[in-house]
Design a protein around this motif. Structure first.
Motif, PDB file in Angstrom:
ATOM      1  N   SER A   1       0.844  -1.201   0.000  1.00 56.08           N
ATOM      2  CA  SER A   1       0.000   0.000   0.000  1.00 56.08           C
ATOM      3  C   SER A   1       0.878   1.249   0.000  1.00 56.08           C
ATOM      4  N   ILE A   2       1.964   1.200   0.777  1.00 58.13           N
ATOM      5  CA  ILE A   2       2.919   2.313   0.798  1.00 58.13           C
ATOM      6  C   ILE A   2       3.599   2.439  -0.569  1.00 58.13           C
ATOM      7  N   LEU A   3       3.921   1.285  -1.182  1.00 62.10           N
ATOM      8  CA  LEU A   3       4.537   1.280  -2.514  1.00 62.10           C
ATOM      9  C   LEU A   3       3.621   1.940  -3.540  1.00 62.10           C
ATOM     10  N   LYS A   4       2.337   1.570  -3.539  1.00 58.56           N
ATOM     11  CA  LYS A   4       1.402   2.158  -4.496  1.00 58.56           C
ATOM     12  C   LYS A   4       1.255   3.662  -4.276  1.00 58.56           C
TER      13      LYS A   4
ATOM     14  N   GLU B   1      12.350   2.456  -9.156  1.00 52.66           N
ATOM     15  CA  GLU B   1      12.937   3.367  -8.169  1.00 52.66           C
ATOM     16  C   GLU B   1      12.368   3.120  -6.774  1.00 52.66           C
ATOM     17  N   ALA B   2      11.075   2.822  -6.710  1.00 51.59           N
ATOM     18  CA  ALA B   2      10.406   2.660  -5.413  1.00 51.59           C
ATOM     19  C   ALA B   2      10.787   1.368  -4.706  1.00 51.59           C
ATOM     20  N   VAL B   3      11.350   0.402  -5.436  1.00 49.59           N
ATOM     21  CA  VAL B   3      11.781  -0.855  -4.796  1.00 49.59           C
ATOM     22  C   VAL B   3      13.301  -1.027  -4.878  1.00 49.59           C
ATOM     23  N   ARG B   4      13.981   0.007  -5.301  1.00 51.97           N
ATOM     24  CA  ARG B   4      15.436   0.000  -5.455  1.00 51.97           C
ATOM     25  C   ARG B   4      15.877  -1.126  -6.393  1.00 51.97           C
ATOM     26  N   GLY B   5      15.158  -1.241  -7.505  1.00 49.88           N
ATOM     27  CA  GLY B   5      15.503  -2.241  -8.513  1.00 49.88           C
ATOM     28  C   GLY B   5      16.202  -1.594  -9.699  1.00 49.88           C
ATOM     29  N   GLU B   6      16.837  -2.417 -10.501  1.00 44.76           N
ATOM     30  CA  GLU B   6      17.550  -1.911 -11.681  1.00 44.76           C
ATOM     31  C   GLU B   6      16.590  -1.854 -12.870  1.00 44.76           C
ATOM     32  N   PHE B   7      16.590  -0.730 -13.576  1.00 45.28           N
ATOM     33  CA  PHE B   7      15.676  -0.511 -14.695  1.00 45.28           C
ATOM     34  C   PHE B   7      16.463  -0.339 -15.991  1.00 45.28           C
ATOM     35  N   SER B   8      15.923  -0.908 -17.073  1.00 47.20           N
ATOM     36  CA  SER B   8      16.509  -0.651 -18.395  1.00 47.20           C
ATOM     37  C   SER B   8      15.394  -0.520 -19.428  1.00 47.20           C
TER      38      SER B   8
ATOM     39  N   MET C   1      11.062   7.823  -3.639  1.00 40.73           N
ATOM     40  CA  MET C   1      11.970   7.231  -2.666  1.00 40.73           C
ATOM     41  C   MET C   1      11.771   5.717  -2.617  1.00 40.73           C
ATOM     42  N   PRO C   2      12.841   4.950  -2.423  1.00 44.80           N
ATOM     43  CA  PRO C   2      12.672   3.500  -2.252  1.00 44.80           C
ATOM     44  C   PRO C   2      11.955   3.205  -0.929  1.00 44.80           C
ATOM     45  N   VAL C   3      10.793   2.581  -0.999  1.00 34.76           N
ATOM     46  CA  VAL C   3       9.983   2.360   0.202  1.00 34.76           C
ATOM     47  C   VAL C   3       9.961   0.903   0.636  1.00 34.76           C
ATOM     48  N   ILE C   4      10.226  -0.023  -0.294  1.00 35.20           N
ATOM     49  CA  ILE C   4      10.377  -1.428   0.089  1.00 35.20           C
ATOM     50  C   ILE C   4      11.563  -2.011  -0.672  1.00 35.20           C
ATOM     51  N   SER C   5      12.068  -3.117  -0.195  1.00 40.93           N
ATOM     52  CA  SER C   5      13.243  -3.736  -0.816  1.00 40.93           C
ATOM     53  C   SER C   5      12.825  -4.871  -1.747  1.00 40.93           C
TER      54      SER C   5
END
Length: 334
Positions: free
Chosen positions: A25-28, A74-81, A212-216
């Motif tokens: 819910s915080i992520l959304k 970005e919100a889960v601190r993942g790598e994007f391409s 901001m990254p809110v979950i891992s």
């Protein structure tokens, strides 16, 4: 398993779902700081991510498709391409290639953009079949072979492929066997008046939202392992199977009027993905069990790219959505 034990398991699972769902819910909420008026698209991205599947998105340019998956990363601190598919693209441009190193007198591997947690395959139908196949093989196997070396892709791994529905000149349509590998095919439309007003104001402001990254990624992995534990009653299983089988044998389900419209029905992947997507949707709705409304809500996204239309259907402007609506109207929910 007795009904008492089953009820106890569901209660215990419900506590886990509520605990993890709070983070989602915080992520959304964080994603919605940048993505306005596209809740449907964000939900489907999360369903694809939780269900270990991929999403094919159809919509006109400018509907925040790129921004949505980039914001999620970005919100889960993942790598994007991002891969822009064009007619001159090569498989090596997607998965990577071997490069000869003169100093070491040996070949080294240069990884392609597919080695990321979140991959945007922009306008996937712009590239020839060899390139499409290279990406779709990576999606299915979660690994890539370059030369004689096999490399695993990151976890989690989500591909969001986009198609433009209005400009089909010079495109290579995805074959049915390849489009079937997408868990969901979603169609998105323009935002409504007020949402577009908010987008206009936000984009013309000097203060852009900071995501901001809110979950891992560990939270994502934990939630994915929980999805298969979401309770799916036998009656719901039958409902899903009846729906899929009605696309293959409409006459057996009192839908003889659809027989001439369907060239081929949904594959077994439809049953599997409809069950998984319904479980993921139940999780996002803060439940540890699937209800018929979950299946109904996600049915079009799972089935629309798995139903082949006959020439007669195209002549009468019958769409896969029309067919799914008739099936939903005919088959009685438990």
């Amino acid at each position: 398993m007795s009904e008492l034990h089953q009820a106890e398991d569901i209660r215990n699972l419900t506590e886990k779902v509520k605990e993890l769902n709070l983070s989602f819910s915080i992520l959304k909420k964080e994603i919605n700081k940048a993505i306005i008026g596209q809740e449907y698209m964000v939900d489907r991205l999360l369903i694809g991510l939780l269900g270990n599947g991929h999403v094919l998105l159809e919509g006109v340019p400018g509907l925040a498709k790129t921004l949505a998956i980039k914001t999620l990363a970005e919100a889960v601190r993942g790598e994007f391409s991002r891969i822009q598919f064009t007619p001159d693209l090569l498989p090596a441009d997607v998965i990577g290639t071997q490069i000869y190193n003169i100093k070491d007198n040996d070949f080294s591997i240069k990884k392609g953009p597919v080695f990321a947690n979140f991959v945007l395959a922009d306008e996937i139908n712009r590239a020839p079949s060899k390139v499409q196949s290279a990406l779709l093989e990576a999606m299915q196997e979660k690994q890539v072979t370059i030369g004689d070396e096999t490399l695993s892709l990151p976890t989690p791994f989500l591909v969001l492929a986009t198609q433009n529905p209005i400009d089909q000149e010079g495109t290579y349509q995805l074959p049915e066997a390849q489009s079937d590998r997408f868990m969901l095919k979603c169609r998105i439309d323009y935002p409504d008046f007020e949402d577009e007003r908010k987008v206009m104001r936000m984009m013309s402001s000097s203060h852009q939202p900071q995501i901001m990254p809110v979950i891992s990624l560990d939270y994502i992995t934990e939630a994915k392992s929980l999805i298969n534990q979401i309770y799916l009653d036998e009656k719901i299983e039958k409902y899903i199977l009846d729906m899929v089988f009605a696309t293959r044998y409409p006459g057996k389900y009192g839908l003889s009027e659809l027989t001439n419209y369907i060239a081929f029905g949904a594959s077994p992947r439809a049953s599997i993905n409809l069950a998984i997507a319904s479980r993921a949707l139940a999780f996002l709705r803060n439940r540890a069990f699937v209800i018929p409304e979950d299946v109904k809500e996600i049915a079009k996204d799972v089935l629309r790219h798995r139903i082949g239309l006959s020439f007669e259907a195209e002549a009468e402007e019958m769409t896969p959505e029309n067919i799914v609506d008739k099936i939903l109207g005919k088959i009685q929910a438990p």
